[in-house]
Design a protein around this motif. Structure first.
Motif, PDB file in Angstrom:
ATOM      1  N   UNK A 183      87.426  23.189 -40.144  1.00 39.77           N
ATOM      2  CA  UNK A 183      86.664  21.619 -40.969  1.00 39.77           C
ATOM      3  C   UNK A 183      86.996  21.661 -42.237  1.00 39.77           C
ATOM      4  N   UNK A 184      87.073  22.847 -43.010  1.00 42.09           N
ATOM      5  CA  UNK A 184      87.265  22.766 -44.407  1.00 42.09           C
ATOM      6  C   UNK A 184      88.630  22.458 -44.859  1.00 42.09           C
ATOM      7  N   UNK A 185      89.787  22.773 -43.813  1.00 33.69           N
ATOM      8  CA  UNK A 185      90.963  22.574 -44.051  1.00 33.69           C
ATOM      9  C   UNK A 185      91.383  21.159 -43.485  1.00 33.69           C
ATOM     10  N   UNK A 186      90.468  20.307 -43.075  1.00 32.19           N
ATOM     11  CA  UNK A 186      90.868  19.041 -42.542  1.00 32.19           C
ATOM     12  C   UNK A 186      91.387  19.059 -41.164  1.00 32.19           C
ATOM     13  N   UNK A 187      91.283  20.115 -40.509  1.00 32.63           N
ATOM     14  CA  UNK A 187      91.971  19.926 -38.947  1.00 32.63           C
ATOM     15  C   UNK A 187      91.301  18.970 -38.151  1.00 32.63           C
ATOM     16  N   UNK A 188      92.056  18.395 -37.252  1.00 33.57           N
ATOM     17  CA  UNK A 188      91.493  17.668 -36.454  1.00 33.57           C
ATOM     18  C   UNK A 188      90.412  18.034 -35.548  1.00 33.57           C
ATOM     19  N   UNK A 189      89.313  17.551 -35.269  1.00 31.72           N
ATOM     20  CA  UNK A 189      88.378  18.046 -34.558  1.00 31.72           C
ATOM     21  C   UNK A 189      88.257  17.774 -32.878  1.00 31.72           C
ATOM     22  N   UNK A 238     100.092  20.992 -32.189  1.00 35.47           N
ATOM     23  CA  UNK A 238     100.331  19.424 -32.329  1.00 35.47           C
ATOM     24  C   UNK A 238      99.220  18.472 -32.295  1.00 35.47           C
ATOM     25  N   UNK A 239      97.958  18.928 -32.063  1.00 34.71           N
ATOM     26  CA  UNK A 239      96.847  18.061 -32.032  1.00 34.71           C
ATOM     27  C   UNK A 239      95.711  18.266 -32.927  1.00 34.71           C
TER      28      UNK A 239
END
Length: 366
Positions: free
Chosen positions: A360-366, A48-49
């Protein structure tokens, strides 16, 4: 909640070593079910985050597989190396069972492959040896299934199969509204209740059958939903008292839940403890989420879980531990934690770097 995870791993270790003067807190079965609740909380959190949309499911799956299998294969290789050395020196190890013809070659190969896949490692709990082959059984203890589980090099890894099954389903459940998750959870509990009414209450039904354990994973997801709905609520003094109550209840289990049969799920003490875990996790997370020490301690739990039986077996042959079971348990705990620290410090840190790169490459929230 890293300290809680390490405590639960220590309980499983105590279960397998006999504990300290018989003290093993809740026992391994309940500890594993508490792990399932914690896993549900974390999957609710990350889905969810961090991996907060379906487009990120592939990255989520990749990172979960790397997280589980990198550590698992490391310890599997360690086990196989030690077992091979023992066999080479003329000793007896779990590898020796594969040279036994009590079951056919094809069945031995199939069981051997379960060590590689991890998925399906709970299946030997429903198998026993009969007339030179494997047949199904509805009970683990006393049925002969204990012989079949010996074909698994890391016997505790059956729980990884349940974890991986939940990970496969989690992206399709954890982002749903709480009411939908609650309905699925209720269905899992109802299924367990119907099975118990039909007499299926013993091991492995008591804590190793995924359709029943799904309710515990989902309890963890709902626990995350409760935390996310009002994060400040879980950081006050009352929440901290609740957070302290969780490990206190675990540590004192032998006194307030004495005599509770381990195979029975529907007992008041067991349900109360599992409910306390689910209710207390938001408070524990609210207290510890920014603690680097808590996070570092939590990282030890997985390698402690995977490695303790090997350490126990290796230390057990030393003369100093022959007549002192408590000393052996304590030494196993300390050596296993030391081994876990080495693994986390020099190997797992590199695995985590790979996982962060994928996210990071997938664009997930850091």
């Amino acid at each position: 909640m890293g300290w809680l995870r390490l405590l639960l791993a220590a309980i499983v270790l105590f279960e397998h070593t006999g504990g300290l003067r018989g003290y093993a807190m809740t026992g391994g079965a309940i500890a594993v079910q508490c792990f399932f609740i914690i896993s549900g909380f974390y999957m609710g959190l990350v889905l969810n985050e961090r991996y907060d949309r379906p487009a990120l499911n592939r990255a989520f799956y990749a990172n979960r597989l790397i997280r589980i299998f990198a550590m698992y294969y490391l310890f599997l290789a360690l086990h196989l190396a030690v077992f091979a050395l023992v066999e080479w020196q003329g000793g007896d190890s779990p590898l020796g069972i594969y040279g036994d013809d009590r079951i056919g070659l094809g069945e031995r190969i199939a069981l051997g492959l379960l060590n590689v896949t991890a998925v399906g490692q709970e299946l030997p709990l429903w198998l026993r040896i009969e007339n030179g082959g494997l047949v199904w059984t509805s009970q683990f203890l006393g049925s002969g299934a204990g012989e079949v589980i010996n074909y698994m090099m890391i016997p505790m890894a059956w729980s990884l199969s349940l974890e991986l099954t939940f990970y496969a389903l989690a992206p399709f459940i954890a982002r749903r509204p709480a009411r939908v998750i609650a309905v699925v959870m209720a269905g899992s509990l109802l299924l367990r209740a119907l099975a118990a009414w039909g007499g299926l209450t013993g091991d492995p039904w008591s804590y190793r059958f995924f359709p029943f354990e799904l309710a515990l994973f989902l309890a963890g997801v709902l626990s995350y939903k409760a935390w996310a709905s009002d994060r400040l609520l879980w950081q006050g003094k009352a929440a901290r008292l609740l957070a302290v109550a969780v490990p206190l209840a675990i540590l004192t289990w032998p006194w307030w839940a004495a005599g509770v049969p381990e195979e029975s799920f529907f007992t008041l003490p067991r349900l109360a403890l599992l409910a306390l875990i689910a209710v207390g996790l938001p408070a524990i997370h609210g207290w510890s989420q920014h603690s680097s020490t808590d996070r570092a301690v939590g990282e030890l739990s997985f390698p402690v879980y995977l490695g303790h039986l090997l350490v126990f077996a290796m230390l057990g042959v030393l003369p100093v531990f022959k007549d002192n079971a408590d000393l052996l348990t304590l030494a196993t705990l300390l050596v296993t934690c030391a081994l876990a620290w080495v693994v986390v410090r020099f190997i797992d840190v590199r695995i985590e770097a790979v996982r962060r790169g994928i996210a990071a490459r997938a664009g997930a929230v850091s």
